[in-house]
Design an enzyme around this catalytic site. Structure first.
Site, PDB file in Angstrom:
ATOM      1  N   TYR A 155      69.856  40.027  90.325  1.00  0.00           N
ATOM      2  CA  TYR A 155      70.149  41.240  91.086  1.00  0.00           C
ATOM      3  C   TYR A 155      68.861  42.025  91.299  1.00  0.00           C
ATOM      4  O   TYR A 155      68.130  42.282  90.337  1.00  0.00           O
ATOM      5  CB  TYR A 155      71.165  42.097  90.324  1.00  0.00           C
ATOM      6  CG  TYR A 155      71.524  43.400  91.007  1.00  0.00           C
ATOM      7  CD1 TYR A 155      72.030  43.404  92.297  1.00  0.00           C
ATOM      8  CD2 TYR A 155      71.377  44.618  90.354  1.00  0.00           C
ATOM      9  CE1 TYR A 155      72.367  44.598  92.924  1.00  0.00           C
ATOM     10  CE2 TYR A 155      71.719  45.817  90.967  1.00  0.00           C
ATOM     11  CZ  TYR A 155      72.210  45.797  92.258  1.00  0.00           C
ATOM     12  OH  TYR A 155      72.552  46.979  92.879  1.00  0.00           O
ATOM     13  N   ASP A 256      60.775  40.693  89.144  1.00  0.00           N
ATOM     14  CA  ASP A 256      61.590  41.901  89.082  1.00  0.00           C
ATOM     15  C   ASP A 256      61.780  42.243  87.605  1.00  0.00           C
ATOM     16  O   ASP A 256      62.610  41.647  86.925  1.00  0.00           O
ATOM     17  CB  ASP A 256      62.925  41.680  89.791  1.00  0.00           C
ATOM     18  CG  ASP A 256      63.761  42.958  89.814  1.00  0.00           C
ATOM     19  OD1 ASP A 256      63.357  43.938  89.149  1.00  0.00           O
ATOM     20  OD2 ASP A 256      64.811  42.966  90.483  1.00  0.00           O
ATOM     21  N   LYS A 284      64.342  51.688  85.504  1.00  0.00           N
ATOM     22  CA  LYS A 284      65.066  51.906  84.246  1.00  0.00           C
ATOM     23  C   LYS A 284      64.223  52.475  83.097  1.00  0.00           C
ATOM     24  O   LYS A 284      63.948  53.658  83.073  1.00  0.00           O
ATOM     25  CB  LYS A 284      65.741  50.595  83.823  1.00  0.00           C
ATOM     26  CG  LYS A 284      66.774  50.116  84.875  1.00  0.00           C
ATOM     27  CD  LYS A 284      67.719  49.107  84.309  1.00  0.00           C
ATOM     28  CE  LYS A 284      68.508  48.361  85.357  1.00  0.00           C
ATOM     29  NZ  LYS A 284      69.683  49.044  85.868  1.00  0.00           N
TER      30      LYS A 284
HETATM   31  C1  LIG Z   1      66.700  43.370  87.747  1.00  0.00           C
HETATM   32  C2  LIG Z   1      67.114  44.554  88.560  1.00  0.00           C
HETATM   33  N1  LIG Z   1      66.433  44.863  89.670  1.00  0.00           N
HETATM   34  C3  LIG Z   1      66.739  45.926  90.431  1.00  0.00           C
HETATM   35  C4  LIG Z   1      67.803  46.741  90.109  1.00  0.00           C
HETATM   36  C5  LIG Z   1      68.145  47.915  90.982  1.00  0.00           C
HETATM   37  O1  LIG Z   1      67.799  49.098  90.320  1.00  0.00           O
HETATM   38  P1  LIG Z   1      68.524  50.476  90.703  1.00  0.00           P
HETATM   39  O2  LIG Z   1      69.922  50.391  90.228  1.00  0.00           O
HETATM   40  O3  LIG Z   1      67.712  51.515  89.965  1.00  0.00           O
HETATM   41  O4  LIG Z   1      68.411  50.645  92.173  1.00  0.00           O
HETATM   42  C6  LIG Z   1      68.546  46.460  88.969  1.00  0.00           C
HETATM   43  C7  LIG Z   1      69.684  47.323  88.591  1.00  0.00           C
HETATM   44  O5  LIG Z   1      70.455  47.036  87.717  1.00  0.00           O
HETATM   45  C8  LIG Z   1      68.204  45.333  88.179  1.00  0.00           C
HETATM   46  O6  LIG Z   1      68.913  45.007  87.087  1.00  0.00           O
END
Ligand SMILES: Cc1ncc(COP(=O)(O)O)c(C=O)c1O
Length: 451
Positions: A155, A256, A284
């Site tokens: 994700y 990511d 996060k």
């Molecule tokens: C690996 C990863 N990338 C990107 C995101 C997106 O972050 P946000 O919810 O702050 O937009 C998440 C959210 O859970 C994530 O787990």
């Protein structure tokens, strides 16, 4: 499974009347009664009002040990007094947002570049989705190509570039080994034309896709540790092969690290795994729960961001003063007193306790854990991809996970179910007693299942 999965008032020893009433009200003004799909719990979400350390309290006054930790954003513990001080200091005699350059964002940039091996330059915004979006667009500008290669289940936020094959029915993607892109939301237009999808850890398929599209792949984006699937590690050679293929084909490798960044190590998963991406995204835990995200990477790629390059980058709240001050303080705390060994020891205690309970009860389950992230799977099979997880571990189509979550809730433990996986987090404020509570409750749940 009928085990407490209905939120039955007779069997549930604690009351959630106010949460239920708030949900009724919320349904009139918030679509579905929630501010985002992942907030919904059955039969109604528990409305939280305050949190401190490892504890979180709901609107009915029930207290829980929090293993949700705002999807892993909270790393030091809730309401950390050191961050509260930073907040007050920053508020005192300042405005909170200038939308101009300011010295704190420079300090934060220098800090991130000093801590993260793959970060020569960095920019800041507010949420993870924003920075993965910019990473992909920047990679497209840098490489002068369109195609994105991503992995099933990984994700990267909800934007049209990458919200493919995230939570979905694998039957929709065709046979194993060569999934086709399936948008995980409506309204994504023809974005699928620019996306290639691969199973996580399927090195051969990655090779094949590069062979099929030798000069067309702009970016490969990957969760270096697949935490959206719980704790799924990259198999030996998987990330190394991705790195090698990206280098050979002029493709930008994007890690990511929105979950792993600063949570698994100060230098992120890249410092643990020894594979260097070209770009990295953070969010996060970078500010212990305040909305900060970062896109970092090699100078040679980052220079294609505006104003030097043609990848436009802007945002009113970029480098917001409060968030920047809190991220900086958070990173200073993590650097001065790294919590990672403590978190690993606590995580190991949790893992060993739950593994013993699984062995003693004989339930077909297993516990994944790395540092401060853990995941209970309802299978003992080794899981290496999204397909593995949905086929073998969702637990009666998620009913078992929901039952576990409600069982814990009734025992003062908050763990937010994620649909196909149970994933929890520890903070530096969690104690061995907190962890033991979860172990004891999990044992009781597994024993119930055996009855
Ligand atoms: C690996 C990863 N990338 C990107 C995101 C997106 O972050 P946000 O919810 O702050 O937009 C998440 C959210 O859970 C994530 O787990």
């Amino acid at each position: 499974v009928t085990l407490l999965d209905s939120g039955d008032r007779e069997t549930d020893p604690i009351r959630h009347d106010r949460s239920e009433a708030l949900f009724e009200r919320a349904r009139r003004v918030l679509p579905g009664g929630v501010n985002g799909a992942s907030r919904l719990l059955s039969p109604y979400p528990i409305a939280m009002t305050r949190a401190r350390g490892s504890q979180i309290e709901d609107v009915d006054g029930n207290r829980y040990v929090d293993f949700h930790c705002a999807f892993g954003s909270v790393l030091l513990g809730h309401d950390d007094p050191r961050l509260r001080d930073a907040l007050v200091e920053t508020l005192d005699g300042h405005g909170v947002t200038f939308a101009t350059s300011h010295p704190l964002e420079l300090e934060l940039a220098e800090k991130v570049c000093s801590l993260v091996p793959g970060a020569e330059q960095v920019v800041f915004s507010c949420i993870g989705t924003e920075v993965t979006y910019h990473a992909i667009r920047l990679a497209r500008v840098h490489a002068g190509r369109r195609l994105l290669l991503k992995f099933e289940g990984n994700y990267h936020g909800w934007h049209d570039y990458a919200y493919f094959n995230v939570r979905y029915d694998i039957a929709d993607a065709g046979p194993d080994g060569d999934p086709r892109p399936v948008p995980s939301s409506g309204g994504m237009g023809d974005a699928a034309a620019d996306v290639l999808v691969c199973e996580y850890n399927d090195v051969e398929h990655v090779r094949e896709l590069f062979a099929r599209h030798p000069d067309e792949i702009a970016a490969l984006i990957v969760e270096p540790i697949y935490h959206n699937g719980g704790v799924v590690m990259p198999e030996p050679g998987f990330l190394e092969t991705c790195r090698e293929l990206c280098t050979r084909h002029g493709t930008v490798l994007v890690f990511d690290e929105v979950i792993t960044g600063f949570r698994q190590a100060l230098g992120g998963a890249q410092s643990l795994l020894g594979v260097m991406p070209d770009l990295t995204t953070f969010g996060k835990a970078i500010a212990n729960g305040y909305p900060v995200a970062a896109l970092a990477g090699k100078r040679s790629v980052m220079r294609d961001l505006a104003p030097l390059g043609n990848a436009y980058y802007s945002g009113t709240f970029n480098g917001h003063l409060l968030n920047t001050a809190l991220a900086l303080r958070c990173l200073e705390i993590l650097e001065a007193d790294p919590p990672y060994e403590r978190l690993a020891a606590l995580g190991a205690r949790l893992r060993d306790g739950i593994a013993r309970a699984i062995a003693d009860t004989g339930v077909d389950a297993s516990i994944g854990q790395l540092g401060s992230v853990f995941s209970l799977y309802f299978t003992r099979r080794k899981l290496t991809s999204y397909r593995d997880i949905v086929r073998h571990s969702s637990g009666n189509g998620g009913a078992l996970q929901a039952a576990y979550q409600r069982f814990l809730l009734a025992r003062g433990i908050y763990l937010h179910p994620l649909g196909y996986v149970i994933r929890g987090y520890l903070t530096d404020a969690h104690t061995t007693a907190d962890v033991d509570e979860l172990v004891i409750a999990t044992r009781a749940f597994l024993e119930e299942l055996c009855k």
